[in-house]
Design a protein around this motif. Structure first.
Motif, PDB file in Angstrom:
ATOM      1  N   ASP A  18     -32.598  12.792  21.398  1.00  0.00           N
ATOM      2  CA  ASP A  18     -33.473  11.681  21.765  1.00  0.00           C
ATOM      3  C   ASP A  18     -34.456  12.048  22.880  1.00  0.00           C
ATOM      4  OD1 ASP A  18     -34.526   9.165  21.497  1.00  0.00           O
ATOM      5  OD2 ASP A  18     -33.055   8.200  22.804  1.00  0.00           O
ATOM      6  N   VAL A  19     -35.265  13.069  22.618  1.00  0.00           N
ATOM      7  CA  VAL A  19     -36.343  13.414  23.547  1.00  0.00           C
ATOM      8  C   VAL A  19     -37.295  12.232  23.682  1.00  0.00           C
ATOM      9  CG1 VAL A  19     -38.353  14.909  23.892  1.00  0.00           C
ATOM     10  CG2 VAL A  19     -36.194  15.871  23.035  1.00  0.00           C
ATOM     11  N   HIS A  20     -37.687  11.928  24.920  1.00  0.00           N
ATOM     12  CA  HIS A  20     -38.609  10.817  25.151  1.00  0.00           C
ATOM     13  C   HIS A  20     -39.747  11.276  26.054  1.00  0.00           C
ATOM     14  CE1 HIS A  20     -35.867  10.470  28.698  1.00  0.00           C
ATOM     15  NE2 HIS A  20     -37.008  10.277  29.314  1.00  0.00           N
ATOM     16  N   THR A  21     -40.783  10.461  26.140  1.00  0.00           N
ATOM     17  CA  THR A  21     -41.913  10.757  27.019  1.00  0.00           C
ATOM     18  C   THR A  21     -41.497  10.556  28.466  1.00  0.00           C
ATOM     19  OG1 THR A  21     -43.489  10.066  25.330  1.00  0.00           O
ATOM     20  CG2 THR A  21     -44.294  10.179  27.599  1.00  0.00           C
ATOM     21  N   ILE A  22     -41.755  11.539  29.302  1.00  0.00           N
ATOM     22  CA  ILE A  22     -41.444  11.456  30.735  1.00  0.00           C
ATOM     23  C   ILE A  22     -42.583  10.709  31.429  1.00  0.00           C
ATOM     24  CG2 ILE A  22     -41.047  12.786  32.832  1.00  0.00           C
ATOM     25  CD1 ILE A  22     -39.920  15.018  31.057  1.00  0.00           C
ATOM     26  N   GLU A  23     -42.261   9.694  32.168  1.00  0.00           N
ATOM     27  CA  GLU A  23     -43.275   8.827  32.765  1.00  0.00           C
ATOM     28  C   GLU A  23     -43.588   9.171  34.223  1.00  0.00           C
ATOM     29  OE1 GLU A  23     -44.874   6.568  31.072  1.00  0.00           O
ATOM     30  OE2 GLU A  23     -43.668   6.498  29.226  1.00  0.00           O
ATOM     31  N   GLN A  24     -42.665   9.783  34.925  1.00  0.00           N
ATOM     32  CA  GLN A  24     -42.854  10.031  36.348  1.00  0.00           C
ATOM     33  C   GLN A  24     -43.258  11.489  36.592  1.00  0.00           C
ATOM     34  OE1 GLN A  24     -39.050   8.873  38.009  1.00  0.00           O
ATOM     35  NE2 GLN A  24     -39.737   6.751  38.303  1.00  0.00           N
ATOM     36  N   GLN A  25     -44.275  11.662  37.432  1.00  0.00           N
ATOM     37  CA  GLN A  25     -44.826  12.999  37.665  1.00  0.00           C
ATOM     38  C   GLN A  25     -43.794  13.958  38.263  1.00  0.00           C
ATOM     39  OE1 GLN A  25     -48.185  14.638  36.883  1.00  0.00           O
ATOM     40  NE2 GLN A  25     -49.134  13.688  38.666  1.00  0.00           N
ATOM     41  N   ALA A  26     -43.019  13.506  39.238  1.00  0.00           N
ATOM     42  CA  ALA A  26     -42.044  14.398  39.875  1.00  0.00           C
ATOM     43  C   ALA A  26     -41.021  14.890  38.857  1.00  0.00           C
ATOM     44  CB  ALA A  26     -41.351  13.679  41.034  1.00  0.00           C
ATOM     45  N   VAL A  27     -40.588  14.009  37.973  1.00  0.00           N
ATOM     46  CA  VAL A  27     -39.636  14.383  36.928  1.00  0.00           C
ATOM     47  C   VAL A  27     -40.283  15.377  35.968  1.00  0.00           C
ATOM     48  CG1 VAL A  27     -38.199  13.521  35.039  1.00  0.00           C
ATOM     49  CG2 VAL A  27     -38.452  12.165  37.132  1.00  0.00           C
ATOM     50  N   ALA A  28     -41.541  15.108  35.609  1.00  0.00           N
ATOM     51  CA  ALA A  28     -42.250  15.981  34.681  1.00  0.00           C
ATOM     52  C   ALA A  28     -42.417  17.386  35.249  1.00  0.00           C
ATOM     53  CB  ALA A  28     -43.607  15.380  34.340  1.00  0.00           C
ATOM     54  N   LEU A  29     -42.724  17.498  36.528  1.00  0.00           N
ATOM     55  CA  LEU A  29     -42.937  18.812  37.128  1.00  0.00           C
ATOM     56  C   LEU A  29     -41.634  19.607  37.202  1.00  0.00           C
ATOM     57  CD1 LEU A  29     -45.460  17.866  39.948  1.00  0.00           C
ATOM     58  CD2 LEU A  29     -45.940  19.151  37.857  1.00  0.00           C
ATOM     59  N   ARG A  30     -40.526  18.924  37.452  1.00  0.00           N
ATOM     60  CA  ARG A  30     -39.240  19.631  37.390  1.00  0.00           C
ATOM     61  C   ARG A  30     -38.968  20.121  35.974  1.00  0.00           C
ATOM     62  NH1 ARG A  30     -37.412  15.580  41.167  1.00  0.00           N
ATOM     63  NH2 ARG A  30     -36.730  14.245  39.433  1.00  0.00           N
ATOM     64  N   PHE A  31     -39.283  19.298  34.995  1.00  0.00           N
ATOM     65  CA  PHE A  31     -39.033  19.680  33.607  1.00  0.00           C
ATOM     66  C   PHE A  31     -39.904  20.867  33.204  1.00  0.00           C
ATOM     67  CE2 PHE A  31     -39.773  19.050  28.968  1.00  0.00           C
ATOM     68  CZ  PHE A  31     -38.477  19.328  28.553  1.00  0.00           C
ATOM     69  N   VAL A  32     -41.111  20.960  33.734  1.00  0.00           N
ATOM     70  CA  VAL A  32     -41.972  22.109  33.465  1.00  0.00           C
ATOM     71  C   VAL A  32     -41.286  23.401  33.920  1.00  0.00           C
ATOM     72  CG1 VAL A  32     -44.095  23.264  34.204  1.00  0.00           C
ATOM     73  CG2 VAL A  32     -44.168  20.882  33.461  1.00  0.00           C
TER      74      VAL A  32
END
Length: 352
Positions: A279-293
């Motif tokens: 269940d991959v979903h769109t990440i909405e928060q920038q801090a979370v997204a940058l960690r995921f990168v």
């Protein structure tokens, strides 16, 4: 053969300073490259020229190894007038082989030495403190910085200061960076921006422009469609028999990343052969997204195939993120996740 299931969300890796520093080496995909294995495009003479100049730079580092003295003594004292500069910067777009060349330079120079991405060095400073990072790296002969980034002013100033102090200690520095996807018409990542942002070191860097066809223009196939949960179970059995698989709910994984320092993500993936996300979903928060990168980069380094359900990877970041100041990070992550998903579902390693 049975599948061994692990959960990244249950891992809390601990990494010593020595372990962190020992990980600063080319990833498995560049573990055995050399200048001889790089294949310059005959239609792009700048590629062969880059190989010649990097060999010269490596020879210069080798000559200076063990000579003692700091930055200014090495720069102005005793050496031949035509000696190469203290730093070298590879300027060019995606997919022209800059990381291959940077890793080849690392392999061609005796240790101690370090190879890591821009983000890994900023994470190292965060984990050790600035002074301890400088003290450790200042004993090295060569520091290689892949994917130098200018999208965060604070990190850029930090790295400029780090590079200045290392150069003052006699460390030679090599760096690369990439063109933004939206800047392809301009031809490259702006070398003048790099030189400006590294401040007092700018005139000590030799800039090598490497031309070539950008891999984003080569018609790579799209990522396979995400699977249903039932299809996910069958695909895991079909593709990953006898392997160690990290299987997690995507929401749980991205939440868990906030509890693990990014400098430990490499250790987080230790011993894993493949990754499964539900269940991959769109990440909405920038801090979370940058960690995921950062996690996506470490997955790519280890060439770990991915099978997933939910959203396709080109929807894992919001449209605003893909158009914003960190767009280079997000485009790179989507490209790498797409390649790993193709390998996971289709066994296609051509795009990885």
């Amino acid at each position: 053969m049975s599948i061994q299931i692990e959960h990244l969300t249950e891992r809390r890796p601990r990494v010593s300073a020595d372990e962190l520093l020992s990980a600063f080496r080319p990833s498995e995909r560049f573990g055995e490259v050399s200048f001889d294995t790089y294949r310059p495009d005959p239609q792009q003479p700048s590629q062969a020229e880059a190989v010649r100049e990097l060999r010269r730079f490596a020879d210069s580092v080798n000559r200076s190894t063990g000579s003692g003295g700091g930055f200014f003594s090495k720069l102005f004292g005793g050496g031949p007038k035509d000696d190469v500069r203290t730093g070298i910067y590879l300027d060019g777009g995606f997919g022209v082989g800059k990381t291959h060349l940077l890793a080849s330079l690392w392999h061609a120079v005796p240790g101690p030495k370090a190879f890591g991405t821009f983000v890994e060095y900023t994470n190292l400073v965060g984990a050790l403190t600035f002074r301890k990072a400088v003290d450790a790296l200042s004993t090295y002969n060569l520091v290689c910085i892949d994917e130098f980034e200018l999208d965060d002013p604070g990190d850029t100033v930090l790295m400029s200061r780090l590079m200045r102090e290392l150069a003052d200690s006699g460390v030679r520095i090599a760096a690369t960076s990439n063109t933004l996807p939206g800047s392809l018409g301009e031809g490259r990542f702006a070398a003048q921006d790099f030189q400006r942002e590294i401040q007092v070191l700018s005139d000590q860097f030799e800039v090598l422009r490497i031309d070539g066809e950008d891999f984003r223009h080569r018609g790579l196939p799209q990522a396979p469609a995400p699977l249903s949960d039932d299809e996910l179970d069958r695909a895991v059995e079909e593709h990953f028999s006898g392997r160690v698989v990290a299987a997690d709910r995507f929401a749980d994984l991205v939440e868990h990343l906030s509890t693990v320092h990014p400098s430990r993500y490499r250790k987080l993936l230790e011993g894993i052969d493949a990754v499964v996300w539900q269940d991959v979903h769109t990440i909405e928060q920038q801090a979370v997204a940058l960690r995921f990168v950062v996690l996506a980069d470490r997955l790519y380094d280890k060439n770990l195939p991915i099978i997933a359900s939910g959203r396709p990877f080109d929807e894992v970041f919001t449209e605003e993120m893909m158009a914003g100041g960190y767009q280079k990070k997000y485009f790179r992550a989507v490209s790498r996740l797409t390649a790993l998903a193709r390998e996971g579902i289709l066994g296609d390693v051509s795009a990885v």
